[in-house]
Design a protein around this motif. Structure first.
Motif, PDB file in Angstrom:
ATOM      1  N   SER A  51      43.799  36.647  38.015  1.00 32.86           N
ATOM      2  CA  SER A  51      44.060  35.344  38.219  1.00 32.86           C
ATOM      3  C   SER A  51      42.952  34.130  38.651  1.00 32.86           C
ATOM      4  O   SER A  51      41.808  34.694  38.679  1.00 32.86           O
ATOM      5  CB  SER A  51      45.325  34.856  39.070  1.00 32.86           C
ATOM      6  N   ALA A  52      43.512  32.924  38.417  1.00 28.20           N
ATOM      7  CA  ALA A  52      42.129  31.797  38.635  1.00 28.20           C
ATOM      8  C   ALA A  52      41.696  31.885  40.184  1.00 28.20           C
ATOM      9  O   ALA A  52      40.640  31.667  40.210  1.00 28.20           O
ATOM     10  CB  ALA A  52      42.899  30.233  38.255  1.00 28.20           C
ATOM     11  N   SER A  53      42.710  32.375  40.891  1.00 24.61           N
ATOM     12  CA  SER A  53      42.300  32.588  42.374  1.00 24.61           C
ATOM     13  C   SER A  53      41.181  33.656  42.496  1.00 24.61           C
ATOM     14  O   SER A  53      40.498  33.637  43.651  1.00 24.61           O
ATOM     15  CB  SER A  53      43.373  32.757  43.190  1.00 24.61           C
ATOM     16  N   ARG A  54      41.030  34.520  41.732  1.00 30.79           N
ATOM     17  CA  ARG A  54      40.165  36.000  41.714  1.00 30.79           C
ATOM     18  C   ARG A  54      39.067  35.641  40.848  1.00 30.79           C
ATOM     19  O   ARG A  54      38.402  36.635  40.724  1.00 30.79           O
ATOM     20  CB  ARG A  54      40.946  37.159  41.553  1.00 30.79           C
ATOM     21  N   SER A  55      38.824  34.301  40.153  1.00 35.60           N
ATOM     22  CA  SER A  55      37.908  34.457  38.965  1.00 35.60           C
ATOM     23  C   SER A  55      36.573  33.219  39.421  1.00 35.60           C
ATOM     24  O   SER A  55      37.311  32.174  40.151  1.00 35.60           O
ATOM     25  CB  SER A  55      38.448  33.637  37.877  1.00 35.60           C
ATOM     26  N   ALA A  56      35.441  33.506  39.293  1.00 35.80           N
ATOM     27  CA  ALA A  56      34.535  32.889  39.877  1.00 35.80           C
ATOM     28  C   ALA A  56      34.415  31.291  39.091  1.00 35.80           C
ATOM     29  O   ALA A  56      33.918  30.262  39.715  1.00 35.80           O
ATOM     30  CB  ALA A  56      33.327  33.531  39.707  1.00 35.80           C
ATOM     31  N   ASN A  62      41.414  55.214  40.048  1.00 31.26           N
ATOM     32  CA  ASN A  62      40.693  55.108  41.155  1.00 31.26           C
ATOM     33  C   ASN A  62      39.408  54.467  41.255  1.00 31.26           C
ATOM     34  O   ASN A  62      39.194  53.644  42.189  1.00 31.26           O
ATOM     35  CB  ASN A  62      40.667  56.467  41.805  1.00 31.26           C
ATOM     36  N   ARG A  63      38.683  54.708  40.222  1.00 30.47           N
ATOM     37  CA  ARG A  63      37.521  53.717  39.857  1.00 30.47           C
ATOM     38  C   ARG A  63      37.565  52.473  39.658  1.00 30.47           C
ATOM     39  O   ARG A  63      36.909  51.601  40.050  1.00 30.47           O
ATOM     40  CB  ARG A  63      36.656  54.655  38.744  1.00 30.47           C
ATOM     41  N   TRP A  64      38.644  52.138  38.791  1.00 29.12           N
ATOM     42  CA  TRP A  64      38.989  50.850  38.445  1.00 29.12           C
ATOM     43  C   TRP A  64      39.547  50.145  39.786  1.00 29.12           C
ATOM     44  O   TRP A  64      38.811  49.040  39.883  1.00 29.12           O
ATOM     45  CB  TRP A  64      40.312  50.605  37.464  1.00 29.12           C
ATOM     46  N   ARG A  65      40.117  50.517  40.576  1.00 30.15           N
ATOM     47  CA  ARG A  65      40.626  50.109  41.749  1.00 30.15           C
ATOM     48  C   ARG A  65      39.422  49.623  42.734  1.00 30.15           C
ATOM     49  O   ARG A  65      39.249  48.524  43.263  1.00 30.15           O
ATOM     50  CB  ARG A  65      41.595  50.772  42.657  1.00 30.15           C
ATOM     51  N   SER A  75      36.084  45.521  45.032  1.00 25.44           N
ATOM     52  CA  SER A  75      34.491  45.466  45.559  1.00 25.44           C
ATOM     53  C   SER A  75      34.187  43.848  45.601  1.00 25.44           C
ATOM     54  O   SER A  75      32.922  43.510  46.162  1.00 25.44           O
ATOM     55  CB  SER A  75      33.621  46.360  44.946  1.00 25.44           C
ATOM     56  N   ARG A  76      34.824  43.156  44.793  1.00 21.50           N
ATOM     57  CA  ARG A  76      34.577  41.801  44.437  1.00 21.50           C
ATOM     58  C   ARG A  76      35.521  40.789  44.808  1.00 21.50           C
ATOM     59  O   ARG A  76      36.546  41.265  44.771  1.00 21.50           O
ATOM     60  CB  ARG A  76      34.064  41.275  43.066  1.00 21.50           C
ATOM     61  N   VAL A 122      35.634  37.668  43.886  1.00 24.18           N
ATOM     62  CA  VAL A 122      35.948  36.964  42.516  1.00 24.18           C
ATOM     63  C   VAL A 122      35.164  37.910  41.499  1.00 24.18           C
ATOM     64  O   VAL A 122      34.335  38.426  41.609  1.00 24.18           O
ATOM     65  CB  VAL A 122      35.688  35.581  42.673  1.00 24.18           C
ATOM     66  N   HIS A 123      35.739  37.609  40.273  1.00 20.14           N
ATOM     67  CA  HIS A 123      35.138  38.262  39.161  1.00 20.14           C
ATOM     68  C   HIS A 123      34.961  37.126  38.098  1.00 20.14           C
ATOM     69  O   HIS A 123      35.220  36.045  38.216  1.00 20.14           O
ATOM     70  CB  HIS A 123      36.191  39.302  38.393  1.00 20.14           C
ATOM     71  N   THR A 124      33.967  37.764  36.935  1.00 18.03           N
ATOM     72  CA  THR A 124      33.628  36.699  35.849  1.00 18.03           C
ATOM     73  C   THR A 124      33.673  37.691  34.790  1.00 18.03           C
ATOM     74  O   THR A 124      33.986  38.797  35.061  1.00 18.03           O
ATOM     75  CB  THR A 124      32.181  36.548  36.193  1.00 18.03           C
ATOM     76  N   ARG A 125      33.366  37.082  33.672  1.00 17.30           N
ATOM     77  CA  ARG A 125      33.428  37.801  32.456  1.00 17.30           C
ATOM     78  C   ARG A 125      32.619  39.143  32.555  1.00 17.30           C
ATOM     79  O   ARG A 125      33.001  40.012  32.035  1.00 17.30           O
ATOM     80  CB  ARG A 125      33.019  36.801  31.169  1.00 17.30           C
ATOM     81  N   ASP A 126      31.280  38.703  32.976  1.00 17.32           N
ATOM     82  CA  ASP A 126      30.642  39.769  32.923  1.00 17.32           C
ATOM     83  C   ASP A 126      30.838  40.917  33.903  1.00 17.32           C
ATOM     84  O   ASP A 126      30.526  42.193  33.542  1.00 17.32           O
ATOM     85  CB  ASP A 126      29.083  39.116  33.437  1.00 17.32           C
ATOM     86  N   SER A 127      31.621  40.910  35.077  1.00 17.87           N
ATOM     87  CA  SER A 127      31.988  41.661  35.862  1.00 17.87           C
ATOM     88  C   SER A 127      33.008  42.569  35.161  1.00 17.87           C
ATOM     89  O   SER A 127      33.216  43.868  35.526  1.00 17.87           O
ATOM     90  CB  SER A 127      32.304  41.364  37.380  1.00 17.87           C
TER      91      SER A 127
END
Length: 824
Positions: free
Chosen positions: A271-276, A538-541, A546-547, A549-554
């Motif tokens: 969502s927008a709240s977790r996007s840089a 498990n890896r995806w979680r 671990s961040r 916020v996320h970006t397209r690159d993450s």
């Protein structure tokens, strides 16, 4: 002597000249079907001029001129599909029709017989009338576009449309709306393996002396337990003693995948709240078996509702995964249990009748003739019960679980004559919001998929597809074949769409799916007992949390992640008593090789990198370990377990409910421990590696074994030709990494990468035109085209191409513009 030499010279020169002439003629004939993208052509079936702009990645951007309708745009997609993938479309249609043997002879006869018994094509024809008026118009327009290309090929003598057509006499009939619906049903078959899971569970139940071990070798996804189930032998009387079946010949091009190869995929959204950047994000990479050309075809369509761009499957007039400027959608296999096998009891006095809850009834029957090249035609009697079509006993090991005087039928939601999945797919790509997309999904029947959605303000998740309504008293809960004459085993229609799993704007701002368990519901309200993933999630979680916020690159980084959670969790278990034990051994001894292998694995972080030796040692060890553990109990059935099951291995080494008993070989006098089996399996793995790659363990490369096999489905095994049509690449990843490269698990090359993400897309709604996508081979199905494999190396390296709806950008670097005008 001189005279003999001159004659030999002349003969050799003539032979070389003949070879050159033959090669030149072959190239000329094959190159005639290479599409020309920069041209103007007048064709029938259009209401207004149409432009197909090929950007620098050869992705067609289809624009109608002023006065053009959406039907004209669908026409353009059909034309583009036929330009680039005519052979692929023709083969898929023949597969759905059960008509491959007319071209390939007896080697596909059983495949045709199976598809005829399912009656997919007839059901597709009847489903045309069930589509919405808008969808019917789209199907007709798309068909007209395909047929316009066929007309152009015939009028201009364009090499029969594809080079393969010179090798096989395969006339191509005009495309029909039913053909596209049939292809969607065919994809449903490729993505479904629940009925094969039922067969395997029944066979294993018969083979195991201790019924409690069934829960070990075919474990449920971790979570709450399920109600205890009866043994298969107690469900069906008169079963033959266990025997391993011999595969029936004639199954080439069979569209039913081996266990574990039916379907997989990843999708997640923020969502927008977790996007840089303050805009929603979406990533999707659906997985299919690797072929050349690949299943996916990238395209952009400019519709009245706006531009849509993403992945299509040639023959189907819809963007199945992609985005518009308002909405992005991704698909993952839901693993819905929408297939049930029924044991049908024949009337001993009249084998044309079967037992129903209301007494004996006659089968619904009709004849069907299969024409076989080089052999006499075969007439089948197609039989249907109230539950579904009767399957041939010589396929899928059905004879091993079918008692005398009985047959097996299949219930499956794709076998409906009112299948509106195509209407749902077209409505989805026209949707403007998450809410609209979820509403559109109600008409989806099969294959069941998880939709991951993002618009500019919201994210969402919805499982689409028809959920069978089962009785809570069902004997096997749909996990094994059940008695078809008992009312409680029969389906009771479709469960309400509102009950399908759904999540909108979760509090944490992140949602996703790796084919993992989405909800925990008791039978009969469950989704499935056989989920597609217990490891990647498990890896995806971890990566998502671990961040902040996320970006397209993450999101790209997660999509390309090759760290194996499975390796990190299992190696400490299976090697617990082996690490750093014993004195240093002499070089060249088995002990020394084992120590080297253990030393390498002890310092490894679980990254399945193509350049490292550890992934190959680890993979061979797990494979050898599972084989040793189950061979004693299952015998020939070992061949059905192509991939090590991490949940099974963890149960054994943690001794969950006594599962460590698998470590003891019942037929041997000593009592083996799990440490013994682990050590022996590591030695087995090292011996296998040494025989294939040499004894220098430190110099091994995972990529040498984990080659992606994009093979031509028909010509891929033909000597010489395979050098031109197959695409092979060294790849990272593995069975349980987010960048999934599922291994074949069989044959002399069990670690070849045969099933992976044929499409990857990442969409950023803070700047939609910065979105990216890629497919695994190239846009063209013509092996002489530069677009046959130009995306393959990008895909292997984890690179993408722009996924922009900017018309000027598409035109700026276009490799060609095709202007199609209406022909009077």
């Amino acid at each position: 002597m001189a005279l003999l030499f001159r004659w030999l010279f002349r003969f050799a020169a003539a032979l070389i000249l003949l070879v050159l002439l033959a090669s030149g003629l072959t190239y000329y004939l094959a190159s005639r079907s290479l599409p020309e993208y920069e041209k103007e052509v007048a064709l029938p079936g259009l209401s207004a001029p149409l432009e197909i702009v090929r950007d620098n990645a050869n992705v067609p951007h289809i624009f109608g001129s002023f006065g053009a309708s959406d039907e004209d745009v669908y026409y353009g997609l059909g034309y583009a599909h036929a330009q680039d993938r005519l052979w692929q479309m023709a083969i898929m249609r023949r597969t759905a029709q059960g008509r491959l043997s007319e071209v390939f002879g007896a080697r596909t006869a059983e495949t045709d017989a199976f598809l005829r018994r399912l009656d997919i094509y007839r059901l597709a024809q009847e489903s045309v009338a069930a589509q919405s008026p808008e969808t019917q118009q789209a199907l007709k327009a798309y068909s007209a576009g395909v047929n316009a290309r066929l007309l152009e090929v015939n009028e201009e003598a364009l090499g029969r449309g594809a080079p393969e057509m010179f090798l096989f006499n395969m006339p191509i009939a005009p495309w029909q709306p039913a053909d596209s619906i049939a292809l969607m049903k065919l994809m449903a078959l490729k993505l479904s393996d629940q009925f094969k899971n039922e067969i395997l569970r029944a066979r294993v139940s018969l083979a195991l002396e201790d019924a409690k071990k069934l829960q070990d070798i075919l474990p449920d996804a971790p979570g709450k337990g399920t109600t205890a189930l009866p043994e298969y032998a107690s469900l069906i009387e008169g079963l033959p003693s266990y025997a391993n079946a011999n595969p029936a010949p004639g199954q080439d091009l069979m569209p039913v995948a081996a266990r574990g190869l039916a379907g997989a995929s990843n999708a997640w959204a923020a969502s927008a709240s977790r996007s840089a950047t303050g805009g929603t994000l979406l990533a999707n990479d659906p997985h299919l078996d690797l072929t050349a050309p690949g299943f996916w075809y990238l395209a952009r369509m400019e519709l009245a509702t706006g531009g849509v761009i993403g992945g299509t499957i040639p023959g189907i007039p819809a963007i199945l995964t992609g985005r518009s400027n308002q909405l992005g959608w991704g698909i993952t296999s839901s693993y819905l249990d929408d297939q049930d096998l029924f044991i049908e009891k024949l009337n001993p006095d009249n084998p044309e009748e079967y037992l129903s809850p209301d007494g004996y009834r006659g089968f619904t029957t009709r004849p069907s003739i299969i024409n076989i090249k080089g052999s006499p035609p075969v007439t089948l009697k197609l039989r249907w019960t109230e539950n579904g079509p009767v399957l041939p006993s010589n396929l899928f090991d059905l004879e091993t679980i079918t008692p005398p005087g009985h047959v097996v039928s299949l219930a499956w939601n794709a076998l409906r004559s009112d299948d509106t999945s195509m209407t749902a797919a077209i409505a989805l790509m026209r949707s403007q919001s998450v809410a609209e997309a979820i509403t559109a999904g109600e008409l989806f029947m099969a294959p069941s998929q998880n939709l991951t959605l993002a618009d500019k303000n919201s994210i969402g998740f919805k499982t689409v597809g028809a959920f069978p309504a089962r009785d809570a008293k069902h004997q096997s809960q749909g996990r094994m074949p059940s008695q078809g004459w008992r009312r409680e085993n029969r389906w009771q229609g479709r469960a309400p769409y509102a009950a399908n799993p759904e999540f909108i704007n979760p509090r944490g701002g992140i949602l996703g799916n790796t084919n993992n368990k989405t909800v925990e519901r008791p039978f009969p309200n469950h989704v499935t007992f056989s989920w597609g993933d217990t490891q990647r999630i498990n890896r995806w979680r971890r990566l998502m949390q671990s961040r902040e916020v996320h970006t397209r690159d993450s999101f790209i980084e997660a999509q390309l992640d090759t760290v194996s959670y499975t390796a990190r969790s299992l190696l400490p278990l299976i090697g617990a008593d082996l690490w750093f034990t014993g004195a240093a051994a002499e070089d060249g001894t088995r002990e020394r090789q084992r120590q080297i292998a253990l030393s390498l694995l002890s310092e490894w972080n679980g990254e399945m990198n193509e350049h490292l030796p550890e992934p190959l040692i680890y993979s061979a060890w797990l494979r050898a370990l599972q084989t040793r553990l189950i061979s004693d109990e299952l015998g020939p059935l070992v061949a059905e377990f192509l991939h090590p099951d991490p949940v099974f291995l963890e149960r054994v080494f943690r001794d969950i409910n006594g599962a460590s008993s698998w470590c003891d070989v019942a037929q041997s006098a000593p009592k083996e421990s799990c440490t013994d089996m682990s050590r022996l399996a590591l030695d087995d793995a090292i011996v296998w590696i040494e025989e294939r790659y040499g004894d220098a363990l430190e110099s091994l490369r995972w990529g040498d074994a984990h080659q992606a096999t994009h093979d031509h489905e028909v010509l891929g095994d033909v000597p010489l030709l395979r050098l031109f049509v197959n695409i092979r690449q060294s790849t990272s990843g593995g069975d349980n990494t987010l960048r999934r490269g599922l291994t074949s698990g069989e044959g002399p090359n069990p670690y070849q990468n045969v099933h992976a993400a044929g499409y990857r897309g990442v969409y950023d709604f803070s700047d939609p035109d910065s979105s990216l996508f890629i497919q695994s081979t190239g846009q063209s199905g013509h092996f002489l085209s530069r677009s046959y494999d130009d995306m393959a190396q990008l895909w292997r390296r984890g690179e993408y191409v722009p996924m922009s709806l900017d018309e000027e950008l598409a035109r700026a670097a276009a490799v060609g513009v095709t202007l199609i005008t209406p022909r009077n």
